[in-house]
Motif scaffolding. Sequence first.
Motif, PDB file in Angstrom:
ATOM      1  N   GLU A  65     -39.333 -36.206  80.835  1.00 47.84           N
ATOM      2  CA  GLU A  65     -39.581 -36.379  79.404  1.00 47.84           C
ATOM      3  C   GLU A  65     -40.304 -35.208  78.755  1.00 47.84           C
ATOM      4  OE1 GLU A  65     -41.656 -40.054  79.397  1.00 47.84           O
ATOM      5  OE2 GLU A  65     -39.839 -41.268  79.734  1.00 47.84           O
ATOM      6  N   ILE A  66     -41.001 -34.386  79.547  1.00 48.42           N
ATOM      7  CA  ILE A  66     -41.674 -33.244  78.939  1.00 48.42           C
ATOM      8  C   ILE A  66     -40.700 -32.088  78.781  1.00 48.42           C
ATOM      9  CG2 ILE A  66     -43.924 -33.917  79.866  1.00 48.42           C
ATOM     10  CD1 ILE A  66     -43.645 -31.690  81.936  1.00 48.42           C
ATOM     11  N   GLU A  67     -41.030 -31.174  77.884  1.00 48.81           N
ATOM     12  CA  GLU A  67     -40.155 -30.045  77.600  1.00 48.81           C
ATOM     13  C   GLU A  67     -40.838 -28.726  77.921  1.00 48.81           C
ATOM     14  OE1 GLU A  67     -38.781 -30.221  73.601  1.00 48.81           O
ATOM     15  OE2 GLU A  67     -37.874 -32.205  73.810  1.00 48.81           O
ATOM     16  N   VAL A  68     -40.044 -27.692  78.061  1.00 52.09           N
ATOM     17  CA  VAL A  68     -40.573 -26.345  78.221  1.00 52.09           C
ATOM     18  C   VAL A  68     -41.379 -25.998  76.973  1.00 52.09           C
ATOM     19  CG1 VAL A  68     -39.942 -23.903  78.433  1.00 52.09           C
ATOM     20  CG2 VAL A  68     -38.679 -25.643  79.708  1.00 52.09           C
ATOM     21  N   SER A  69     -42.471 -25.267  77.142  1.00 51.42           N
ATOM     22  CA  SER A  69     -43.303 -24.848  76.014  1.00 51.42           C
ATOM     23  C   SER A  69     -42.458 -24.249  74.898  1.00 51.42           C
ATOM     24  CB  SER A  69     -44.325 -23.800  76.492  1.00 51.42           C
ATOM     25  OG  SER A  69     -44.811 -23.020  75.425  1.00 51.42           O
ATOM     26  N   GLY A  70     -42.719 -24.687  73.663  1.00 55.49           N
ATOM     27  CA  GLY A  70     -41.984 -24.158  72.515  1.00 55.49           C
ATOM     28  C   GLY A  70     -42.171 -22.668  72.341  1.00 55.49           C
ATOM     29  N   ILE A  71     -43.314 -22.149  72.789  1.00 55.12           N
ATOM     30  CA  ILE A  71     -43.567 -20.703  72.699  1.00 55.12           C
ATOM     31  C   ILE A  71     -42.576 -19.958  73.582  1.00 55.12           C
ATOM     32  CG2 ILE A  71     -45.253 -18.864  73.050  1.00 55.12           C
ATOM     33  CD1 ILE A  71     -47.451 -20.989  72.781  1.00 55.12           C
ATOM     34  N   ARG A  72     -42.488 -20.389  74.829  1.00 51.54           N
ATOM     35  CA  ARG A  72     -41.594 -19.738  75.780  1.00 51.54           C
ATOM     36  C   ARG A  72     -40.125 -20.003  75.436  1.00 51.54           C
ATOM     37  NH1 ARG A  72     -43.236 -15.513  78.897  1.00 51.54           N
ATOM     38  NH2 ARG A  72     -45.450 -15.787  79.325  1.00 51.54           N
ATOM     39  N   LYS A  73     -39.858 -21.204  74.989  1.00 53.18           N
ATOM     40  CA  LYS A  73     -38.490 -21.559  74.629  1.00 53.18           C
ATOM     41  C   LYS A  73     -37.951 -20.627  73.560  1.00 53.18           C
ATOM     42  CE  LYS A  73     -35.751 -25.473  72.929  1.00 53.18           C
ATOM     43  NZ  LYS A  73     -35.807 -26.879  72.458  1.00 53.18           N
ATOM     44  N   PHE A  74     -38.754 -20.402  72.528  1.00 59.45           N
ATOM     45  CA  PHE A  74     -38.305 -19.538  71.447  1.00 59.45           C
ATOM     46  C   PHE A  74     -38.246 -18.082  71.904  1.00 59.45           C
ATOM     47  CE2 PHE A  74     -38.700 -17.038  67.563  1.00 59.45           C
ATOM     48  CZ  PHE A  74     -37.741 -17.636  66.771  1.00 59.45           C
ATOM     49  N   TYR A  75     -39.265 -17.654  72.658  1.00 60.21           N
ATOM     50  CA  TYR A  75     -39.290 -16.272  73.163  1.00 60.21           C
ATOM     51  C   TYR A  75     -38.050 -15.983  74.011  1.00 60.21           C
ATOM     52  CZ  TYR A  75     -40.732 -12.190  75.878  1.00 60.21           C
ATOM     53  OH  TYR A  75     -40.787 -10.970  76.485  1.00 60.21           O
ATOM     54  N   ASN A  76     -37.721 -16.908  74.912  1.00 55.67           N
ATOM     55  CA  ASN A  76     -36.555 -16.712  75.776  1.00 55.67           C
ATOM     56  C   ASN A  76     -35.253 -16.698  74.979  1.00 55.67           C
ATOM     57  OD1 ASN A  76     -38.276 -16.672  77.974  1.00 55.67           O
ATOM     58  ND2 ASN A  76     -37.966 -18.830  78.464  1.00 55.67           N
TER      59      ASN A  76
END
Length: 384
Positions: free
Chosen positions: A11-22
């Motif tokens: 249920e948890i997601e990858v950090s939005g910071i890293r998600k957007f950066y990637n």
Amino acid sequence: MEHLINTRVQEIEVSGIRKFYNMVSHIDDVISLTIGQPDFLTPEHVKQAGIKAIEDNFTSYTHNAGISELRTAACDFVAKKYGLTYEPDSEVIVTVGASEAIDITFRTILAEGTEVILPGPIYPGYEPIIRMCGAVPVHVDIRDNQFRFTLDMIKPYITDKTRCIVMPYPSNPTGVSLTEIELKEIADYLKEREIFVLADEIYSELTYDQPHISIASFLKEKTIVINGLSKSHSMTGWRIGFLFAPKDITKHILKVHQYNVSCATSIAQRAALAALTTGMDDAIPMKKEYIKRRDYVYTRLTAMGLQVVKPDGAFYFFVKIPDFIQLNSFDFALEMVHQAKVAVVPGSAFSEYGEGYFRLSFACSLETLETGLNRIETFLNTKK
């Protein structure tokens, strides 16, 4: 086999910071004002201490809590800098970055159904761990309080299930710190209540308008202080953090740390020892440069008519997206990458209370900031 994975992890997601950066890192000619990575190199004397540790074959396990010299140096550092007093043998743990310190703290103090009060917007590294512990994150909307997580904001959310309050100051993403009076009011209120405070103070050496003050100065018996060298000494990849707390708390956290990682890396610990002794003031030149950058960015952003709170710590601006932009923060940031070639972090990465904002990091050169801000200004002008 995926259906057998722990549902809390699913249920948890990858950090939005890293998600957007990637998502945007492959795009050419993009000015990145995203990740909180200091653009300074690790100080030379710290690197040499790491090299010498390898040459001396200092490559074995250490004491679970860290080498004794480093624990002593860490206690001396916070005593000199912030007036905090801890026993090296029993009240400090050297961790694998501040992130591990946060993880083992929550896994030690939280139980099923307990609640953790956090300000919103906030760095995304807390909520997933809280949820994996079976506890409940309770966010307090501080947007209309100049991003200040003050006692009057906290009190309405305290219940008989409240186990911990997170005090992340200076703040990522807002750069805001609390005053001595504000911290003392919170501490006085909590003295008679059985509630822990997790004080994430990783940016404590990067304060600009007032000296850093820890809530542990007023509430040591209930406060777990998290710190580290990633920001103060530009040692993000060395992964050295520190956890300070009274011995009746650390003795239990140490058990979780022991089964989690055994100990922090021996070589990095030797480098950290150099950072905290001969390099005690290594952050000062970086701080002077950050102040120049902060003041420049603040002048530029306000001249564009953007709504910002001037940060007094860390190296971020949390900027309100103008009303004439009819996009959510993620789509706004994505559009700015493609059209203006500037990457910032969408505010939604910092809880639902970050929606409508974007985070801009000034941990890069003035030249880079100037180019990036010129592009942002041109982009916004085309949208009016």
